[in-house]
Design an enzyme around this catalytic site. Structure first.
Site, PDB file in Angstrom:
ATOM      1  N   ASN A   8       0.837  -1.203   0.000  1.00 46.28           N
ATOM      2  CA  ASN A   8       0.000   0.000   0.000  1.00 46.28           C
ATOM      3  C   ASN A   8       0.878   1.262   0.000  1.00 46.28           C
ATOM      4  O   ASN A   8       1.520   1.582   1.001  1.00 46.28           O
ATOM      5  CB  ASN A   8      -0.879  -0.064   1.253  1.00 46.28           C
ATOM      6  CG  ASN A   8      -1.875   1.057   1.336  1.00 46.28           C
ATOM      7  OD1 ASN A   8      -1.619   2.163   0.874  1.00 46.28           O
ATOM      8  ND2 ASN A   8      -3.008   0.780   1.945  1.00 46.28           N
ATOM      9  N   LYS A  11       0.463   4.020   2.755  1.00 48.84           N
ATOM     10  CA  LYS A  11       1.173   3.831   4.029  1.00 48.84           C
ATOM     11  C   LYS A  11       2.610   4.349   3.917  1.00 48.84           C
ATOM     12  O   LYS A  11       3.119   4.970   4.841  1.00 48.84           O
ATOM     13  CB  LYS A  11       1.230   2.343   4.385  1.00 48.84           C
ATOM     14  CG  LYS A  11      -0.095   1.735   4.779  1.00 48.84           C
ATOM     15  CD  LYS A  11       0.132   0.274   5.162  1.00 48.84           C
ATOM     16  CE  LYS A  11      -1.118  -0.419   5.634  1.00 48.84           C
ATOM     17  NZ  LYS A  11      -0.856  -1.835   6.003  1.00 48.84           N
ATOM     18  N   GLU A  33      -1.229 -13.625   5.657  1.00 50.56           N
ATOM     19  CA  GLU A  33      -1.761 -13.148   6.933  1.00 50.56           C
ATOM     20  C   GLU A  33      -2.421 -14.293   7.682  1.00 50.56           C
ATOM     21  O   GLU A  33      -3.330 -14.935   7.169  1.00 50.56           O
ATOM     22  CB  GLU A  33      -2.759 -12.008   6.699  1.00 50.56           C
ATOM     23  CG  GLU A  33      -2.077 -10.761   6.170  1.00 50.56           C
ATOM     24  CD  GLU A  33      -2.877  -9.479   6.411  1.00 50.56           C
ATOM     25  OE1 GLU A  33      -3.940  -9.541   7.060  1.00 50.56           O
ATOM     26  OE2 GLU A  33      -2.415  -8.432   5.937  1.00 50.56           O
ATOM     27  N   ASP A  62       0.489  -3.310  10.001  1.00 47.61           N
ATOM     28  CA  ASP A  62      -0.849  -3.894   9.885  1.00 47.61           C
ATOM     29  C   ASP A  62      -1.829  -2.957  10.584  1.00 47.61           C
ATOM     30  O   ASP A  62      -1.594  -2.539  11.722  1.00 47.61           O
ATOM     31  CB  ASP A  62      -0.898  -5.293  10.512  1.00 47.61           C
ATOM     32  CG  ASP A  62      -2.095  -6.081  10.002  1.00 47.61           C
ATOM     33  OD1 ASP A  62      -2.509  -5.866   8.840  1.00 47.61           O
ATOM     34  OD2 ASP A  62      -2.646  -6.898  10.759  1.00 47.61           O
ATOM     35  N   GLY A 181      -7.984   4.089   1.485  1.00 50.85           N
ATOM     36  CA  GLY A 181      -8.779   3.144   2.276  1.00 50.85           C
ATOM     37  C   GLY A 181     -10.035   3.781   2.865  1.00 50.85           C
ATOM     38  O   GLY A 181     -10.833   4.415   2.165  1.00 50.85           O
ATOM     39  N   TYR A 182     -10.187   3.629   4.183  1.00 52.78           N
ATOM     40  CA  TYR A 182     -11.386   4.093   4.887  1.00 52.78           C
ATOM     41  C   TYR A 182     -11.334   5.580   5.234  1.00 52.78           C
ATOM     42  O   TYR A 182     -12.238   6.089   5.905  1.00 52.78           O
ATOM     43  CB  TYR A 182     -11.561   3.301   6.182  1.00 52.78           C
ATOM     44  CG  TYR A 182     -11.916   1.842   5.979  1.00 52.78           C
ATOM     45  CD1 TYR A 182     -13.244   1.439   5.852  1.00 52.78           C
ATOM     46  CD2 TYR A 182     -10.927   0.864   5.910  1.00 52.78           C
ATOM     47  CE1 TYR A 182     -13.571   0.101   5.672  1.00 52.78           C
ATOM     48  CE2 TYR A 182     -11.249  -0.477   5.727  1.00 52.78           C
ATOM     49  CZ  TYR A 182     -12.574  -0.846   5.610  1.00 52.78           C
ATOM     50  OH  TYR A 182     -12.902  -2.167   5.431  1.00 52.78           O
ATOM     51  N   ASP A 183     -10.284   6.289   4.825  1.00 47.39           N
ATOM     52  CA  ASP A 183     -10.122   7.690   5.242  1.00 47.39           C
ATOM     53  C   ASP A 183     -11.365   8.564   4.991  1.00 47.39           C
ATOM     54  O   ASP A 183     -11.710   9.377   5.849  1.00 47.39           O
ATOM     55  CB  ASP A 183      -8.893   8.319   4.555  1.00 47.39           C
ATOM     56  CG  ASP A 183      -7.590   7.907   5.239  1.00 47.39           C
ATOM     57  OD1 ASP A 183      -7.645   7.384   6.367  1.00 47.39           O
ATOM     58  OD2 ASP A 183      -6.524   8.101   4.628  1.00 47.39           O
ATOM     59  N   LYS A 201      -2.915  14.435   8.981  1.00 50.19           N
ATOM     60  CA  LYS A 201      -3.354  13.083   9.366  1.00 50.19           C
ATOM     61  C   LYS A 201      -2.296  12.439  10.270  1.00 50.19           C
ATOM     62  O   LYS A 201      -2.617  11.888  11.323  1.00 50.19           O
ATOM     63  CB  LYS A 201      -3.609  12.224   8.116  1.00 50.19           C
ATOM     64  CG  LYS A 201      -4.043  10.805   8.465  1.00 50.19           C
ATOM     65  CD  LYS A 201      -4.264   9.901   7.265  1.00 50.19           C
ATOM     66  CE  LYS A 201      -4.392   8.441   7.699  1.00 50.19           C
ATOM     67  NZ  LYS A 201      -4.449   7.483   6.595  1.00 50.19           N
ATOM     68  N   ARG A 207      -1.270   5.484  12.655  1.00 48.91           N
ATOM     69  CA  ARG A 207       0.036   5.193  12.052  1.00 48.91           C
ATOM     70  C   ARG A 207       1.077   6.199  12.546  1.00 48.91           C
ATOM     71  O   ARG A 207       2.211   5.819  12.852  1.00 48.91           O
ATOM     72  CB  ARG A 207      -0.072   5.226  10.519  1.00 48.91           C
ATOM     73  CG  ARG A 207       1.240   4.896   9.810  1.00 48.91           C
ATOM     74  CD  ARG A 207       1.028   4.507   8.364  1.00 48.91           C
ATOM     75  NE  ARG A 207       0.215   3.307   8.281  1.00 48.91           N
ATOM     76  CZ  ARG A 207      -1.092   3.306   7.988  1.00 48.91           C
ATOM     77  NH1 ARG A 207      -1.727   4.427   7.699  1.00 48.91           N
ATOM     78  NH2 ARG A 207      -1.768   2.183   7.971  1.00 48.91           N
TER      79      ARG A 207
HETATM   80  P1  ITT Z   1      -0.530  -4.265   3.257  1.00 49.92           P
HETATM   81  O1  ITT Z   1      -1.141  -5.383   4.091  1.00 49.92           O
HETATM   82  O2  ITT Z   1       0.200  -4.749   2.060  1.00 49.92           O
HETATM   83  O3  ITT Z   1       0.304  -3.325   4.088  1.00 49.92           O
HETATM   84  P2  ITT Z   1      -3.238  -3.261   3.112  1.00 49.92           P
HETATM   85  O4  ITT Z   1      -3.804  -2.022   2.501  1.00 49.92           O
HETATM   86  O5  ITT Z   1      -3.963  -4.553   2.887  1.00 49.92           O
HETATM   87  O6  ITT Z   1      -1.708  -3.354   2.654  1.00 49.92           O
HETATM   88  P3  ITT Z   1      -3.793  -3.511   5.966  1.00 49.92           P
HETATM   89  O7  ITT Z   1      -4.104  -4.945   5.887  1.00 49.92           O
HETATM   90  O8  ITT Z   1      -2.984  -3.020   7.112  1.00 49.92           O
HETATM   91  O9  ITT Z   1      -3.037  -3.016   4.643  1.00 49.92           O
HETATM   92  O10 ITT Z   1      -5.074  -2.618   5.917  1.00 49.92           O
HETATM   93  C1  ITT Z   1      -6.328  -3.087   6.293  1.00 49.92           C
HETATM   94  C2  ITT Z   1      -7.358  -2.201   5.670  1.00 49.92           C
HETATM   95  O11 ITT Z   1      -7.391  -0.966   6.376  1.00 49.92           O
HETATM   96  C3  ITT Z   1      -7.160  -1.882   4.202  1.00 49.92           C
HETATM   97  O12 ITT Z   1      -8.446  -1.903   3.621  1.00 49.92           O
HETATM   98  C4  ITT Z   1      -6.576  -0.473   4.216  1.00 49.92           C
HETATM   99  O13 ITT Z   1      -6.965   0.260   3.066  1.00 49.92           O
HETATM  100  C5  ITT Z   1      -7.215   0.102   5.467  1.00 49.92           C
HETATM  101  N1  ITT Z   1      -6.351   1.070   6.123  1.00 49.92           N
HETATM  102  C6  ITT Z   1      -5.161   0.825   6.726  1.00 49.92           C
HETATM  103  N2  ITT Z   1      -4.639   1.968   7.197  1.00 49.92           N
HETATM  104  C7  ITT Z   1      -5.509   2.940   6.876  1.00 49.92           C
HETATM  105  C8  ITT Z   1      -5.519   4.324   7.047  1.00 49.92           C
HETATM  106  O14 ITT Z   1      -4.527   4.962   7.637  1.00 49.92           O
HETATM  107  N3  ITT Z   1      -6.556   5.001   6.583  1.00 49.92           N
HETATM  108  C9  ITT Z   1      -7.571   4.383   5.956  1.00 49.92           C
HETATM  109  N4  ITT Z   1      -7.649   3.088   5.741  1.00 49.92           N
HETATM  110  C10 ITT Z   1      -6.614   2.357   6.187  1.00 49.92           C
END
Ligand code: ITT
Length: 225
Positions: A8, A11, A33, A62, A181-183, A201, A207
């Protein structure tokens, strides 16, 4: 060189402000995972896998969204729920709840194949079991706080250090076009994370908090290495 293990790029953008330029690069490695209710064991196991793969110091990130009224769901399943339901449906679901409070959590797991002094916090709970298996000095620092599943990890003594961050907020209809993502559906202090730039942020986010703790600890580790 520290490898930030994630697929991602959002991140990585956020992590860059905490780690010296040129000292970190993304490792686009999709570690398998494990199923768990908490982020810690997932990140720790991912860090071990990534270290075995890369042979360099690794930091796994994660994260997940935990909705209070849904007992923390989607939590560790956040990526699956984003991919299948999508964030708009999550917002619609939250809208049917009388309580829309939620939190983002982030767990960073560091592994470089070396030992760390065991400490109650932050350390992977599973590693307390591993530390116990490693010898009496490490074991003395854990004072009987061995988790029930420690035996599963006693054969895998590669130490991992965990750093956790948390931010409370609530779920709202999507607003803003920044972040990832969920932002857009996570509001904190009147704004969604997607309405904030990276710097703002980071200043409040799960994070950002975890990275701050990691960067402080890592600066000392680099000096003593
Ligand atoms: P990696 O595992 O490869 O790091 P990922 O996006 O799948 O990438 P996660 O499993 O940690 O990473 O993320 C779980 C979910 O939460 C995923 O849908 C992300 O988009 C979301 N997410 C993680 N951090 C976020 C953030 O800071 N803001 C918004 N959504 C987030």
């Amino acid at each position: 060189m520290l490898r930030y293990v994630t697929t991602n790029e959002g991140k990585v953008r956020e992590a860059e402000s905490y780690l010296a330029e040129g000292s970190v690069s993304q490792l686009d490695f999709d570690y398998p995972e494990i199923q768990a209710d908490e982020l810690g064991p997932i990140a720790a196991q991912g860090a071990r896998e990534a270290f075995r793969y890369a042979g360099e110091p690794v930091l796994v990130d994660d994260a997940g969204l935990f909705i209070d009224a849904l007992d923390g769901f989607p939590g560790p399943y956040s990526a699956f729920v984003e991919d299948t339901l999508g964030i708009e449906r999550v917002a619609e679901l939250a809208d049917t709840l009388s309580d829309t409070r939620a939190a983002f959590r982030c767990t960073l797991a560091y592994c470089d194949g070396g030992e760390f002094a065991a400490s109650p916090d932050p350390i992977d709970r599973n590693d307390r079991g591993a530390a116990a298996a490693a010898g009496p000095d490490e074991a003395s620092a854990i004072e009987g706080d061995t988790p029930p599943d420690a035996a599963d990890h006693a054969t895998d003594p590669v130490p991992v250090k965990l750093f956790e961050g948390y931010v409370p907020g609530r779920i709202v209809e999507p607003r803003g076009d920044g972040g990832f993502g969920y932002d857009p559906i996570f509001e904190h202090g009147g704004e969604t994370f997607a309405e904030m730039d990276t710097e703002r942020k980071n200043a409040v986010s799960h994070r950002g908090r975890a990275l701050e703790k990691f960067a402080e600890w890592y600066a000392d580790r680099e000096v003593s290495a």
